[in-house]
Design a protein around this motif. Structure first.
Motif: not given
Length: 185
Positions: A159-165
């Motif tokens: 999976p792609e890296v999740v963006k920082k919230h």
């Protein structure tokens, strides 16, 4: 009794009557703490020693070696098992919903085989029995294990890296900072 109730204060009298007429003063035992005899099958008690051992062997679990190829007994034609590639991936979040509840599972997907348009109804048709298979797994290792047992070649699509919230709040709109100040003219 009326003499006793008159001599006691009103609060004490109500407490005395509640305690004397209440069913909660009876101590009930927890049924889980009571010891009971174990439930035993009557046929097992009557059976002789040899028969009892055979039944215990049948009741135990069977250990299967991990490197077993299930493709010959799966029922899928051999041309669909050979040269198939399986993509193991984490499905994307549904764009129509904001929740994140159903995101932590892995799925498998087969490469597409030939499809054709049905001349009668115009529907797309396929002769591939594995094209519509949808299987979910708790982890990528489980999916890899499943593919190896069925004799399929696989690859993991990470999976792609999740963006920082980013923290969003209403007060940032009114912050008085030279860097964030915007002219209204």
């Amino acid at each position: 009794m009326s003499v006793i109730l008159r001599s006691l204060s009103r609060a004490a009298a109500t407490q005395w009557t509640k305690a004397s007429f209440s069913t909660s003063s009876i101590a009930l035992k927890d049924p889980r703490q009571q010891k009971e005899a174990p439930i035993i099958d009557a046929n097992l008690v009557i059976a002789d020693e040899v028969e009892r051992r055979e039944r215990e062997k049948l009741a135990s679990t069977i250990a299967v070696p991990t490197k077993v190829d299930l493709s010959p007994i799966s029922g899928v034609p051999e041309e669909h098992v050979k040269e198939r590639r399986v993509r193991i991936f984490m499905p994307a979040k549904n764009a129509m919903q904001s929740g994140t509840d159903n995101l932590h599972h892995w799925s498998i997907e087969f490469d597409n085989r030939e499809r054709w348009e049905n001349p009668l109804m115009g529907w797309s048709s396929t002769g591939d029995p594995l094209s519509n298979m949808h299987v979910e797994f708790g982890s990528a290792e489980e999916a890899i294990n499943h593919c190896e047992r069925n004799g399929w070649r696989w690859f993991v699509d990470n999976p792609e890296v999740v963006k920082k919230h980013r923290v969003k709040n209403y007060g940032v709109n009114f912050a008085w900072n030279k860097r964030t100040r915007v002219s209204t003219k």
